[in-house]
Design an enzyme around this catalytic site. Structure first.
Site, PDB file in Angstrom:
ATOM      1  N   ASP A 265      24.581  64.080 -24.653  1.00  0.00           N
ATOM      2  CA  ASP A 265      25.912  64.687 -23.378  1.00  0.00           C
ATOM      3  C   ASP A 265      26.609  65.020 -24.184  1.00  0.00           C
ATOM      4  O   ASP A 265      27.683  64.071 -24.734  1.00  0.00           O
ATOM      5  CB  ASP A 265      26.372  63.217 -22.734  1.00  0.00           C
ATOM      6  CG  ASP A 265      27.259  63.685 -21.486  1.00  0.00           C
ATOM      7  OD1 ASP A 265      27.440  64.698 -21.318  1.00  0.00           O
ATOM      8  OD2 ASP A 265      26.573  62.810 -19.902  1.00  0.00           O
TER       9      ASP A 265
ATOM     10  N   TYR B 180      30.737  66.332 -23.849  1.00  0.00           N
ATOM     11  CA  TYR B 180      31.818  66.348 -23.689  1.00  0.00           C
ATOM     12  C   TYR B 180      32.399  67.618 -23.850  1.00  0.00           C
ATOM     13  O   TYR B 180      33.159  67.879 -24.304  1.00  0.00           O
ATOM     14  CB  TYR B 180      32.479  65.524 -24.271  1.00  0.00           C
ATOM     15  CG  TYR B 180      34.013  64.778 -23.588  1.00  0.00           C
ATOM     16  CD1 TYR B 180      34.030  64.260 -21.928  1.00  0.00           C
ATOM     17  CD2 TYR B 180      34.945  64.337 -24.073  1.00  0.00           C
ATOM     18  CE1 TYR B 180      34.913  63.748 -21.453  1.00  0.00           C
ATOM     19  CE2 TYR B 180      36.353  64.195 -23.256  1.00  0.00           C
ATOM     20  CZ  TYR B 180      36.686  63.064 -21.996  1.00  0.00           C
ATOM     21  OH  TYR B 180      37.445  62.980 -21.664  1.00  0.00           O
TER      22      TYR B 180
ATOM     23  N   HIS C 275      38.081  68.647 -17.761  1.00  0.00           N
ATOM     24  CA  HIS C 275      37.965  66.852 -17.498  1.00  0.00           C
ATOM     25  C   HIS C 275      38.239  65.809 -19.013  1.00  0.00           C
ATOM     26  O   HIS C 275      39.093  65.453 -18.571  1.00  0.00           O
ATOM     27  CB  HIS C 275      35.839  66.793 -17.524  1.00  0.00           C
ATOM     28  CG  HIS C 275      35.147  65.718 -17.242  1.00  0.00           C
ATOM     29  ND1 HIS C 275      35.829  65.067 -16.349  1.00  0.00           N
ATOM     30  CD2 HIS C 275      34.579  65.027 -18.292  1.00  0.00           C
ATOM     31  CE1 HIS C 275      35.170  63.653 -16.376  1.00  0.00           C
ATOM     32  NE2 HIS C 275      34.537  63.947 -17.493  1.00  0.00           N
TER      33      HIS C 275
ATOM     34  N   ARG D  89      45.375  57.661 -22.088  1.00  0.00           N
ATOM     35  CA  ARG D  89      46.292  57.905 -23.146  1.00  0.00           C
ATOM     36  C   ARG D  89      48.073  58.573 -22.340  1.00  0.00           C
ATOM     37  O   ARG D  89      48.863  58.225 -22.860  1.00  0.00           O
ATOM     38  CB  ARG D  89      46.083  58.428 -24.271  1.00  0.00           C
ATOM     39  CG  ARG D  89      44.811  58.095 -24.797  1.00  0.00           C
ATOM     40  CD  ARG D  89      44.594  58.794 -25.946  1.00  0.00           C
ATOM     41  NE  ARG D  89      43.636  60.298 -25.941  1.00  0.00           N
ATOM     42  CZ  ARG D  89      42.884  60.488 -25.297  1.00  0.00           C
ATOM     43  NH1 ARG D  89      42.134  58.933 -25.463  1.00  0.00           N
ATOM     44  NH2 ARG D  89      42.134  61.633 -25.129  1.00  0.00           N
TER      45      ARG D  89
ATOM     46  N   GLU E  15      28.885  62.507 -11.219  1.00  0.00           N
ATOM     47  CA  GLU E  15      29.428  64.645 -11.274  1.00  0.00           C
ATOM     48  C   GLU E  15      28.345  65.344 -11.116  1.00  0.00           C
ATOM     49  O   GLU E  15      26.920  64.685 -11.306  1.00  0.00           O
ATOM     50  CB  GLU E  15      29.527  63.947 -13.046  1.00  0.00           C
ATOM     51  CG  GLU E  15      30.763  63.264 -13.060  1.00  0.00           C
ATOM     52  CD  GLU E  15      30.950  62.629 -14.576  1.00  0.00           C
ATOM     53  OE1 GLU E  15      30.118  63.197 -15.249  1.00  0.00           O
ATOM     54  OE2 GLU E  15      31.666  62.149 -14.999  1.00  0.00           O
TER      55      GLU E  15
ATOM     56  N   GLU F 270      26.757  68.087 -13.236  1.00  0.00           N
ATOM     57  CA  GLU F 270      27.014  68.565 -14.485  1.00  0.00           C
ATOM     58  C   GLU F 270      25.842  69.350 -15.058  1.00  0.00           C
ATOM     59  O   GLU F 270      24.611  69.710 -13.543  1.00  0.00           O
ATOM     60  CB  GLU F 270      26.391  67.263 -16.244  1.00  0.00           C
ATOM     61  CG  GLU F 270      27.817  66.585 -15.856  1.00  0.00           C
ATOM     62  CD  GLU F 270      27.854  65.296 -16.672  1.00  0.00           C
ATOM     63  OE1 GLU F 270      26.696  65.414 -17.689  1.00  0.00           O
ATOM     64  OE2 GLU F 270      27.940  64.153 -16.790  1.00  0.00           O
TER      65      GLU F 270
END
Length: 298
Positions: free
Chosen positions: A177, A179, A184, A193, A258, A260
């Site tokens: 998977d 990123y 996103h 953060r 989601e 994808e």
């Protein structure tokens, strides 16, 4: 993870088909899909028409394609000889290993995706589905009327989607998977953060990928029946404000949904045709070896 039908995209065309294709249909001559389907056992009653071909029982999953609102049995087309003389390999050695009657009777697309040239089958199917132009060439293809003119074969091989059961199109040993969406990654980074340090510097310079569980991949429902999605279970904190209360075991209370885009990687990258053996496991793939065989939606 719910997997939609696999798609192999082709260039837009102005050709017309003898099959009725609704304007809003996903499966036109511009998009030749491949998947795995099975059919109602009532079709077994067509024994007289089927007797000339050594075909699978209708309820056995086999490789299929689609045109308009119909699933088309590639196994039957192969048994009828409509897929003979296809060159789907990059070498004579690979082509000699391609046998449509064997490949398309399989319950997955893996053997087909191992071929390096799937465009040969796409062109053959388009030729079978396009409207005849008096035998004249249409955009580089000569129409093939063998399916259109064979009513018994059409009745046996073409089935409305409403009567079809779709199966997982491939045997998936593993998946990664990635990123890959900046938006996103930024949104998730803000959650953990804060806005000022949302996107880590290394995200722009390296592909961020992580291992996924192939055992959780299953096909979307057929005939209006959606597959069951079960919440994963684990330890849940009883009181976030008081850790001393410990935890309890149960299904998760929050779920992330989601949509994808995913790809199947095909070809036989580890096969050395010069000596007929597979090369060592762990051999890095070049961009030419890592062939994109199919696009799917998760």
């Amino acid at each position: 993870m719910n997997i939609k039908h696999s798609l192999f995209m082709v260039a837009p065309t102005t050709r017309k088909s003898w099959v009725d294709i609704p304007d809003d249909c996903d499966f036109s001559l511009d998009n030749i899909p491949f998947g795995v389907c099975s059919f109602p056992m009532e079709l077994e009653s067509s024994a007289t028409a089927r007797s000339a071909l050594p075909v699978l029982s209708p309820d056995v999953p086999r490789c299929c394609t689609a045109i308009g609102d119909y699933a088309v049995d590639l196994h039957l087309l192969a048994e009828a000889g409509l897929l003979d003389d296809l060159s789907l390999g990059s070498s004579s050695d690979e082509t000699s290993r391609f046998h449509p009657r064997i490949v398309f009777s399989q319950p997955t697309l893996n053997s087909f995706m191992a071929c390096s040239k799937i465009s040969g089958l796409q062109n053959r199917l388009i030729a079978l589905f396009i409207e005849s132009n008096g035998g004249s060439e249409v955009e580089g293809l000569i129409p093939d009327s063998r399916l259109r003119n064979n009513l018994p074969l059409r009745n046996l091989s073409m089935h409305p989607f409403s009567s079809v059961t779709c199966h997982l199109p491939a045997s998936i040993g593993d998946y990664t998977d990635f990123y890959s969406s900046r938006e996103h990654a930024t949104n998730v980074g803000i959650m953990f953060r804060g806005k000022d340090n949302a996107l880590q510097p290394n995200w722009l310079h390296m592909p961020i990928g992580y291992h996924g569980r192939s055992s959780t991949i299953f096909p979307s429902g057929s005939g209006g029946k959606m597959a069951t999605i079960r919440r994963p279970c684990g330890q849940l904190q009883i009181d976030a404000n008081d850790p001393m209360k410990g935890s309890t075991y149960g299904p998760c209370k929050l779920m992330d949904f989601e949509l994808e885009v995913a790809f199947f990687v095909g070809g036989t990258p580890n096969y050395d045709s010069s000596n007929g053996v597979f090369s060592k496991i762990g051999k890095p793939l070049t961009l030419n070896e890592a062939k994109i065989a199919s696009l799917v939606m998760f």
